[in-house]
Write an enzyme that holds these catalytic residues in place. Structure first.
Site, mmCIF file in Angstrom:
data_model
loop_
_atom_site.group_PDB
_atom_site.id
_atom_site.type_symbol
_atom_site.label_atom_id
_atom_site.label_comp_id
_atom_site.label_asym_id
_atom_site.label_seq_id
_atom_site.Cartn_x
_atom_site.Cartn_y
_atom_site.Cartn_z
ATOM 1 C CB CYS A 68 -0.938 0.012 1.204
ATOM 2 S SG CYS A 68 -0.095 -0.130 2.797
ATOM 3 C CB CYS A 111 -16.417 -37.952 10.737
ATOM 4 S SG CYS A 111 -14.638 -37.636 10.889
ATOM 5 C CB CYS A 170 -27.467 -32.373 10.896
ATOM 6 S SG CYS A 170 -28.248 -31.132 9.835
ATOM 7 C CB CYS A 181 -28.027 -27.724 12.723
ATOM 8 S SG CYS A 181 -28.444 -29.460 13.063
ATOM 9 C CG HIS A 238 -31.699 -33.681 13.203
ATOM 10 N ND1 HIS A 238 -32.408 -33.223 12.119
ATOM 11 C CD2 HIS A 238 -30.678 -32.815 13.376
ATOM 12 C CE1 HIS A 238 -31.851 -32.111 11.671
ATOM 13 N NE2 HIS A 238 -30.782 -31.844 12.405
ATOM 14 C CB CYS A 285 -41.100 -21.157 53.041
ATOM 15 S SG CYS A 285 -42.365 -22.301 52.426
ATOM 16 C CB CYS A 288 -60.597 -25.953 50.882
ATOM 17 S SG CYS A 288 -60.491 -24.571 52.040
ATOM 18 C CB CYS A 297 -47.070 -23.507 53.297
ATOM 19 S SG CYS A 297 -45.406 -24.045 52.814
ATOM 20 C CB CYS A 344 -43.363 -22.932 56.366
ATOM 21 S SG CYS A 344 -44.426 -21.725 55.531
#
Length: 551
Positions: free
Chosen positions: A149, A241, A248, A251, A256, A291, A301, A306, A308
């Site tokens: 250049c 291979c 695939c 992807c 698949h 909790c 109902c 819980c 706790c």
């Protein structure tokens, strides 16, 4: 062999009732198999590039471009890297826009810079120079380097610039240091100015560019990495291979088909995140406001407690007191229970059950394929044992049983991916607006009918190959041979029908089919990449390579 190993597509009672019908179907399919002529072996469209052949494969393309455009090696490589090693595209730009625009686009100078008459070798030796980077004055010309250049800096500055770029690992085309200069530096000059170990690294980057920047060449995604790359004529399809890994090409995921890449990507994410299970938990439980544990409601109902000890309202999840009556919960009011909540729960339950069904079928057949991979090795050992027996002259050729084992493994894998395909094809995530309910149901019935037939004959082929035939008499071997060939060919034909159904009757009739291109079916299995050789021209399509041959 454990009976649970086999996946039955019919209940035992139904199987006994339909045995006679199946035998009639066998005869029809067997006649088709006898009339079926062997397919001609397709020419391989992929080549294996090892570390040893990588330089040779790259050299072949470089030589062609050097000859076509009359350029040196470094310029040819710069051009090819810019155009992703697509010789056809490179030649098209050269033909349409000319040499000057082509070179300017990629940062090359059209002509090598030559010293003027006043810059004779003698005068340059005596001329004192300065570097505009390090601002050092009084430098000798031999300690300076001028690029094509025209920009000239001292060797130490060039060396540091090149070393940094190479060590960053991202620069195969190193630009000039001058301000706003995009010219690419000559790779030979780069390697000459840096240390040998850095030059070796740069050489490796240049060689690997043939894979990294080339759409038709990809590294084998095996783990651990085998070090091989695959060149493929088309940028899609499936390939194997030399290390045995099948993937695939589009992807780089495991092979698949007949499931599209988009479907497989969505399925892999769903299985990884267990999104449907989390969705069901979200809808069917409420988080305790104290909790944060998920709490399930086992009766009607709406006042929840819980473990706790915290009380809260099921309708909105807000904390409440312990008392309640028929209309209110003490210390809290959030209105009436809404109908859309019920519908939301029902839909979440349906979606989870649907996902669980398809996942169970997919996983079961995948597990069976792993067992049948071991079965294939066992069948080969048994076949070799039979062939070695002196009294079994007419059974020296046992390819029928090894071919059967190969077909069993191939078809089992295909079958497992049909459940992933069905989950998205007949669900509401991808094709909801492209099919009416009636059309979806009709296509689903067509597909599932083929799928059920394929399951049945895969199981029969599997059962036949699991026999201890190494100890069979000659007559017993003949009977097994007839059954194996029959089931093998029926399975082969059903696989073809399945792929044709997917490509033509299902995806082929949807507007977004271009997003779901699948690899074509091959009865010989996934194409194995052949060793790199001079019989196939890499880096371009047929028209450029043919023009070279014609010339």
């Amino acid at each position: 062999m454990d009976e649970d190993y086999y996946l039955s597509y019919e209940e035992d009672e139904e199987a006994e009732e339909e045995e006679e019908d199946n035998d009639m179907y066998d005869n029809d399919k067997y006649q088709q198999a006898e009339q079926h002529e062997p397919e001609p072996s397709a020419k391989s469209t992929s080549q294996l590039i090892t570390n040893e052949s990588l330089v040779a494969a790259q050299k072949e393309v470089l030589a062609r471009v050097m000859d076509l455009l009359t350029v040196k090696k470094s310029q040819a490589r710069t051009l090819l890297i810019h155009y992703q090693w697509n010789v056809d595209k490179l030649v098209d730009v050269y033909s349409e826009k000319g040499r000057e625009i082509l070179f300017k686009t990629v940062g090359l100078t059209v002509f090598d810079r030559r010293p003027s008459l006043s810059e004779s070798r003698y005068s340059l030796k005596k001329k004192k120079m300065s570097c505009e980077i390090c601002m050092e004055d009084g430098l000798q010309s031999y300690t300076m380097t001028t690029m094509d250049c025209g920009h000239c800096f001292c060797n130490n500055c060039w060396k540091e610039h090149f070393t940094v770029k190479i060590n960053e690992g991202m620069s195969k085309r190193i630009a000039c240091m001058a301000y706003k200069c995009n010219a690419i530096c000559d790779e030979d000059v780069v390697k000459k100015l840096v240390h040998p170990e850095v030059a070796d690294k740069f050489d490796r980057f240049l060689a690997e560019s043939y894979v990294d920047d080339n759409k038709r060449v990809k590294w084998c995604p095996s783990t651990p990495h085998c070090g091989n790359a695959i060149w493929k004529e088309d940028d899609d399809g499936e390939v194997e291979c030399s290390c045995g890994h099948q993937f695939c090409f589009k992807c780089l995921c495991e092979s698949h088909s007949p499931c599209s890449c988009l479907m497989w990507k969505l399925w892999s994410k769903k299985c990884e995140d267990e999104s449907e299970t989390l969705n069901w938990i979200t809808v069917h439980t409420k988080m305790c406001p104290k909790c944060s544990r998920p709490v399930d409601r086992s009766y009607g109902c709406n006042l929840m407690t819980c473990i706790c000890g915290q009380h809260f309202c099921w309708l909105c999840g807000g904390a409440t007191g312990v008392s309640h009556d028929m209309t209110t919960i003490y210390g809290h009011s959030c209105g009436k229970f809404k109908e859309d909540k019920v519908k939301q729960m029902e839909m979440a339950k349906r979606d989870l059950e649907r996902y669980t069904h398809y996942y169970h079928q997919y996983r079961s057949h995948k597990d069976s394929s792993k067992q049948e991979d071991k079965l294939r090795a066992s069948v080969r050992e048994k076949a070799a044992s039979v062939s070695a027996k002196k009294d079994y002259v007419m059974h020296k050729d046992m390819t029928w049983v090894t071919d059967g084992a190969d077909m069993l493994l191939r078809s089992r894998k295909v079958l497992s991916y049909t459940y992933v395909f069905a989950f998205y094809m007949f669900g509401e995530e991808l094709f909801k607006k492209e099919m009416s309910d009636e059309e979806r149901e009709m296509k689903k019935n067509l597909f599932e009918n083929l799928q059920q037939q394929l399951i049945g004959y895969i199981e029969r082929l599997s059962k036949t190959l699991n026999q201890p035939f190494e100890s069979y008499t000659s007559d017993e071997l003949n009977k097994m041979k007839a059954e194996t060939i029959n089931f093998r060919d029926v399975v082969k034909n059903l696989c073809k029908e399945m792929y044709n159904c997917v490509e033509n009757d299902l995806l082929g009739t949807t507007p977004s089919a271009y997003n779901h291109k699948i690899a074509s079916y091959s009865s010989d299995g996934i194409e194995k990449a052949i060793e790199f050789g001079a019989d196939m021209v890499l880096g371009s399509s047929g028209r450029t390579s043919m023009s070279q041959q014609d010339s």
